[in-house]
Design a protein around this motif. Structure first.
Motif, PDB file in Angstrom:
ATOM      1  N   TYR B 252       0.869  -1.184   0.000  1.00 47.25           N
ATOM      2  CA  TYR B 252       0.000   0.000   0.000  1.00 47.25           C
ATOM      3  C   TYR B 252       0.897   1.223   0.000  1.00 47.25           C
ATOM      4  O   TYR B 252       1.855   1.296   0.771  1.00 47.25           O
ATOM      5  CB  TYR B 252      -0.893   0.035   1.246  1.00 47.25           C
ATOM      6  CG  TYR B 252      -2.047  -0.926   1.186  1.00 47.25           C
ATOM      7  CD1 TYR B 252      -3.177  -0.642   0.414  1.00 47.25           C
ATOM      8  CD2 TYR B 252      -2.020  -2.112   1.912  1.00 47.25           C
ATOM      9  CE1 TYR B 252      -4.252  -1.522   0.366  1.00 47.25           C
ATOM     10  CE2 TYR B 252      -3.095  -2.998   1.867  1.00 47.25           C
ATOM     11  CZ  TYR B 252      -4.202  -2.699   1.094  1.00 47.25           C
ATOM     12  OH  TYR B 252      -5.262  -3.563   1.046  1.00 47.25           O
ATOM     13  N   SER B 253       0.592   2.170  -0.873  1.00 41.81           N
ATOM     14  CA  SER B 253       1.447   3.350  -1.015  1.00 41.81           C
ATOM     15  C   SER B 253       0.587   4.607  -0.966  1.00 41.81           C
ATOM     16  O   SER B 253      -0.563   4.594  -1.389  1.00 41.81           O
ATOM     17  CB  SER B 253       2.179   3.321  -2.361  1.00 41.81           C
ATOM     18  OG  SER B 253       2.840   2.085  -2.541  1.00 41.81           O
ATOM     19  N   PHE B 254       1.181   5.663  -0.461  1.00 38.94           N
ATOM     20  CA  PHE B 254       0.471   6.949  -0.402  1.00 38.94           C
ATOM     21  C   PHE B 254       1.402   8.056  -0.840  1.00 38.94           C
ATOM     22  O   PHE B 254       2.528   8.157  -0.375  1.00 38.94           O
ATOM     23  CB  PHE B 254      -0.024   7.220   1.026  1.00 38.94           C
ATOM     24  CG  PHE B 254      -0.637   8.577   1.191  1.00 38.94           C
ATOM     25  CD1 PHE B 254      -1.740   8.953   0.423  1.00 38.94           C
ATOM     26  CD2 PHE B 254      -0.113   9.497   2.082  1.00 38.94           C
ATOM     27  CE1 PHE B 254      -2.308  10.214   0.553  1.00 38.94           C
ATOM     28  CE2 PHE B 254      -0.670  10.761   2.223  1.00 38.94           C
ATOM     29  CZ  PHE B 254      -1.767  11.112   1.459  1.00 38.94           C
ATOM     30  N   THR B 280       3.121   2.648   2.987  1.00 43.48           N
ATOM     31  CA  THR B 280       4.317   3.492   2.899  1.00 43.48           C
ATOM     32  C   THR B 280       3.905   4.880   2.424  1.00 43.48           C
ATOM     33  O   THR B 280       3.213   5.010   1.419  1.00 43.48           O
ATOM     34  CB  THR B 280       5.303   2.911   1.871  1.00 43.48           C
ATOM     35  OG1 THR B 280       5.682   1.614   2.321  1.00 43.48           O
ATOM     36  CG2 THR B 280       6.548   3.788   1.726  1.00 43.48           C
ATOM     37  N   GLU B 281       4.337   5.904   3.136  1.00 47.05           N
ATOM     38  CA  GLU B 281       4.086   7.263   2.645  1.00 47.05           C
ATOM     39  C   GLU B 281       5.310   7.752   1.909  1.00 47.05           C
ATOM     40  O   GLU B 281       6.413   7.783   2.444  1.00 47.05           O
ATOM     41  CB  GLU B 281       3.727   8.221   3.780  1.00 47.05           C
ATOM     42  CG  GLU B 281       3.553   9.646   3.250  1.00 47.05           C
ATOM     43  CD  GLU B 281       2.731  10.581   4.122  1.00 47.05           C
ATOM     44  OE1 GLU B 281       2.005  10.120   5.016  1.00 47.05           O
ATOM     45  OE2 GLU B 281       2.818  11.805   3.876  1.00 47.05           O
ATOM     46  N   TYR B 282       5.119   8.139   0.674  1.00 41.28           N
ATOM     47  CA  TYR B 282       6.197   8.685  -0.141  1.00 41.28           C
ATOM     48  C   TYR B 282       6.194  10.204  -0.060  1.00 41.28           C
ATOM     49  O   TYR B 282       5.187  10.824   0.257  1.00 41.28           O
ATOM     50  CB  TYR B 282       6.026   8.242  -1.601  1.00 41.28           C
ATOM     51  CG  TYR B 282       6.306   6.780  -1.795  1.00 41.28           C
ATOM     52  CD1 TYR B 282       7.590   6.322  -2.076  1.00 41.28           C
ATOM     53  CD2 TYR B 282       5.296   5.834  -1.648  1.00 41.28           C
ATOM     54  CE1 TYR B 282       7.858   4.968  -2.224  1.00 41.28           C
ATOM     55  CE2 TYR B 282       5.556   4.472  -1.792  1.00 41.28           C
ATOM     56  CZ  TYR B 282       6.837   4.053  -2.080  1.00 41.28           C
ATOM     57  OH  TYR B 282       7.106   2.722  -2.216  1.00 41.28           O
ATOM     58  N   MET B 307      -2.227   4.252  -3.599  1.00 45.60           N
ATOM     59  CA  MET B 307      -1.784   3.256  -4.578  1.00 45.60           C
ATOM     60  C   MET B 307      -1.487   1.936  -3.887  1.00 45.60           C
ATOM     61  O   MET B 307      -1.393   1.861  -2.673  1.00 45.60           O
ATOM     62  CB  MET B 307      -0.520   3.747  -5.298  1.00 45.60           C
ATOM     63  CG  MET B 307      -0.767   4.942  -6.206  1.00 45.60           C
ATOM     64  SD  MET B 307       0.783   5.728  -6.749  1.00 45.60           S
ATOM     65  CE  MET B 307       1.221   6.649  -5.263  1.00 45.60           C
ATOM     66  N   ARG B 308      -1.306   0.914  -4.696  1.00 48.05           N
ATOM     67  CA  ARG B 308      -0.740  -0.346  -4.213  1.00 48.05           C
ATOM     68  C   ARG B 308       0.754  -0.263  -4.546  1.00 48.05           C
ATOM     69  O   ARG B 308       1.393   0.698  -4.137  1.00 48.05           O
ATOM     70  CB  ARG B 308      -1.436  -1.544  -4.875  1.00 48.05           C
ATOM     71  CG  ARG B 308      -2.972  -1.481  -4.772  1.00 48.05           C
ATOM     72  CD  ARG B 308      -3.449  -1.337  -3.314  1.00 48.05           C
ATOM     73  NE  ARG B 308      -3.009  -2.442  -2.505  1.00 48.05           N
ATOM     74  CZ  ARG B 308      -3.735  -3.538  -2.228  1.00 48.05           C
ATOM     75  NH1 ARG B 308      -4.971  -3.622  -2.676  1.00 48.05           N
ATOM     76  NH2 ARG B 308      -3.248  -4.507  -1.484  1.00 48.05           N
TER      77      ARG B 308
END
Lengths: 428, 428, 428
Positions: B252-254, B280-282, B307-308
């Motif tokens: 999982y992405s942010f 994960t926060e980008y 996002m994934r």
């Protein structure tokens, strides 16, 4: 003209031998040497007795000779050997004393037995000698003759001031000392590095800000200077730096202004973080230099200090061990570079604004690969990120913090983008 | 109508085989399929050459066939086998070349030797083929015949737009892509999940906000869309979400908006924290999708991405390995649920205010135990805490953060308390 | 007059035996004892049925006797033995019941089998007895006679209020309970410590702020008090403290106001940090006392609680184990001292401003060594730092936080500097 580390060290060497105090011929001799490097340096004088806020300019002190003759006829604590031997502002004296009486006027450091301490008594009339504890311990009983050939007379306090005109009336202030006698880091380093900086700025083809360098006696000098110039200082000064203890290579130190996040604080921290990340940040509670005056209530000039080994935090501090071996061309040049980077950031701390909505088609300008799979270079990424944050509300420094890069790495980019008309820039 | 994970996956499957680029029949074919699900989807067209800020709509590209015939007469890199074989926007070609000459136009991935890369060249006229490194390595010396049956002509750029009217003219925007050829996560997942969301919202009995879904070619599509709609976007949009890379189950992405704490950022973080806490926060520095345009200076639409596996951060990215096996019904449905929860929060993000001073006598309303020693249920505590923070200045989301519970767990409570006239609610 | 720990404990002992509830003779008996210490304490009454926001003053409850006679003729759960035996607000009763029927009205604690629990039922008419689980378990089958000689009649709710005039109309509020029956920490400790504080403040030669102490039944008492005094409370109250659970020595606890950084929060945290640094800070979500009313939406009085073992967080809570052995003179006196320090800070929380620009020449005032090498004392450093931060914009508390010292260590310095005319001071 730009001085390298060796040249800065040579200047420190020239200043080292002079017997300075907060007033007197030593200050004038020092300022005369600095004038060789900075021909436009103005030497000011303020008369004894002039009121400066809660203080008065003291009498001018000069000293010709000072020594003690022991029972065996040998000279001890001879000013000619080391000008730390005399307590600064000692009154004239010519007496014979027993060892016991004499000892009330002797200063030494039991913990650093071969070092001569540095002692002053500007505002209480007294006299004294400083000597190594080893010598003190071996003094024999008997009669001692004390000779202090000094004068305390109405005169002047001197300081040097150099103003370098820029495009703007807004000023960056650098302050350093000319009152310490023969010590290296604290404080032949400060005026030497400040001179190099002033020389470099003078010779820049152009400057946005105006720059002011003051070479002053500590405490009374800054108080005197502020009392004469408060209104202009407050009106014009956007950032101030104190230049002291900048000569050795043992440490990097930072002392922020009392507000802790003023412009010079943020600039200095950025420079240190990028060039000397192992630096130590001290609290304003550990202050001890002229930020005490500039950051005082009602004066409120934001003044930050970038230092190497910080006053009071190295064993050689205020002793004869803080000598020309303790400082070095390398230490001085590195300090000089740190301050230069502060100036470079300030001069270029513009607010860029992209001249399009959405991204530019950067490949049109040769600033982006034209094919989707091509690897972007570090510079391409930097340009791309720089533009994304260029909304006219973030300064170059703020963008650099966002981009996690040194601010100076963005200056050429800013200039190129401005030349290509991709951004417009503002000052705030 | 509401699509489940399998149905979303089926849609992705239908979209997968189409040969798409930023313009051309593949986009139209894709939008026509989406219209089956979203009958009110409008298909727009913008003519080649139209100026959009710093860009111009490029020529329309269509491709009928493309392959290479080797010295042994076999076809290599045949578009009919996989539409990644052709560099997108390749110009027409019919030549014979030596292997050495040919290789200047071949793209492969030495580190992923059995994958075909995805390469585009929209703005520089050239041609090329992509193939696996294993195939490339085994090509023999000899004469190669290159056939590209493509057209680059004046035409249009197409995109789809769906507006769903709510009670308010304030809008929530969802943006996704219709330009990527046969890849699963990036990007048959985005339009599939966005279609499911649009379908669900359309069928809600009522909506406070209006919703806008745009199905656009990446970069030029968003720039084109923004240039045509900037004023309305800025006037109406309270939150925007980018829907891309939402199909796999690996991560999982942010990616927040450039401001990092805008409304969609806070909503998305809250949803992720509660439903996918390992996300994960980008940094915005790692952006790479249409938030580059929506968050650009002067556009300033707050757009967040849930996002994934994030583009550029998974080995299969932009290769033939990002296929229908890489995504799954489970991955798509979970992503859909995350966005649904964002919408649920936004719709219910009211500001409640208790209609009494001091606490209510909750036992009167059956909302509190009447005896002092009785254990309070979790719901009783939630009601009690909800009311304590309901001062008309905190939103449902802010109260949920204070109470350390998912915002959606407070919606029924808010409704019950409003029905019982214990609170009044506001929008801000 | 100032009470020491032993005297506070003696008061708690006197209060312990009284059978209190939220109304009735126990409250009046309690307030009469407090009046012996605080002759100006006013005893107020509010009639049954009076509307207070969402609540009504309940009937007045009095109880003369209550017990159960078992099949063997022995008295069980006799009010005369321990006034926790009766469920507070039990209705009159005189019946014979089977053990099975009786058990529906019996309360015990299986996990604490030799403790009697504390149970109330103010707003639902019922009856019950509390007893140790050990006794409950050994009850034999047979017929039980229940006698409750209580009254529930129209009457009044009482509370005590003490107003201590200061120079300013701004007020500091202390609130504590007079409704708990025979328990030590929760809550004979609160009114005892509050009485000691009120007594100490009354006898101060002068006070800047006015002080208000209210001795109220929990919940309904504070709601009643607020409903009668809301406008004045909001107009005058700068800080409020809840005094409860202040008698034992096991822990230090802090519960901030709902805003978390109000004036009493910051004062209380500073005191705890300096005097009891191991204290636990709880979230407002863990509230459970009259801050529920004072901090409610629309009331918005900033109320902080300094406690020892916090309600609900110690096993003896709301049982007969929270007895006179659980609290101690030491525990009460330490709590008293914490609140005293809060008051001392508030009274002295002035904004000092140095009356010079730059530093003072402190040696002139005997506040600094005259020779440069002399070691500065801790006090000299404190004065020097205090003046540096005295810009008229920082309160004594804020300066203390900057200087990392207890605020009370700066009060004498502030006074000396004001006497010497080095600073002027303001209230804000």
């Amino acid at each position: 003209m730009s001085l390298n580390g060796k040249e800065i060290y040579s200047l420190a060497e020239r200043l080292f031998g002079i017997c300075r105090s907060i007033t007197g011929p030593g200050v004038r001799e020092t300022l005369a040497i600095l004038q060789e490097y900075l021909p436009k340096l103005k030497i000011e004088e303020v008369a004894t007795g002039t009121k400066c806020f809660d203080w008065n300019i003291p009498k001018e002190w000069s000293i010709n000779d000072a020594f003690i003759i022991g029972p065996d006829g040998n000279k001890i604590a001879n000013l000619k050997d080391n000008n730390l031997h005399i307590v600064s502002y000692s009154i004239p004296m010519d007496v014979e004393l027993s060892l016991e009486e004499l000892k009330k006027h002797l200063y030494s450091l039991p913990d650093l037995p071969d070092a001569i301490p540095y002692v002053t008594s500007y505002y209480k009339e007294t006299w004294g000698f400083c000597l190594s504890h080893n010598v003190l311990e071996n003094l024999k009983e008997g009669s001692y003759k004390v000779v202090i050939d000094s004068k305390l007379e109405n005169g002047v306090l001197n300081y040097g001031e150099l103003f370098i005109q820029g495009e703007s009336s807004e000023e960056v202030l650098f302050s350093t000392y000319v009152c310490h006698p023969s010590m290296g880091n604290n404080e032949c380093s400060g005026p030497s590095v400040a001179t190099a900086l002033a020389s470099w700025i003078t010779n820049l083809p152009k400057r946005h800000y105006s720059y002011r360098f003051i070479f002053i006696p500590e405490t009374i000098g800054s108080i005197c200077y502020i009392s004469k110039n408060l209104e202009d200082l407050q009106k014009n000064t956007i950032a101030a730096f104190n230049v002291n203890c900048v000569g050795d290579v043992r440490a990097y130190s930072f002392l922020p202004s009392i507000e802790e996040d003023s412009l010079p604080d943020n600039v200095a921290r950025h420079v240190l973080k990028n060039l000397a990340p192992s630096y130590t940040e001290y609290s304003f509670l550990e202050r001890g230099s002229d930020e005490r005056q500039f950051c005082s209530p009602g004066v409120d000039i934001p003044m930050a200090s970038i230092m190497r080994s910080k006053y009071k935090n190295y064993p050689e501090y205020h002793t004869s061990k803080d000598d020309l071996d303790f400082i070095s061309a390398k230490g001085l040049e590195e300090s000089y570079e740190l301050f230069k980077h502060c100036i470079i950031i300030l001069e270029n701390n513009l607010y860029p604004r992209a001249k399009t909505k959405c991204e530019f088609q950067l490949s049109k300008y040769g600033l982006y690969p034209s094919m989707g799979a091509q690897k972007k270079s570090i510079e391409t990424k930097l340009i791309w990120n720089f533009l994304a944050y260029s909304n006219g509300k973030r300064s170059l420094l703020e963008i650099a913090e966002k981009l996690k890069v040194p601010a100076w790495s963005l200056i050429d980019i800013l200039k190129r983008l401005e030349e290509k008309s991709l951004i417009e820039v503002f000052r705030k």
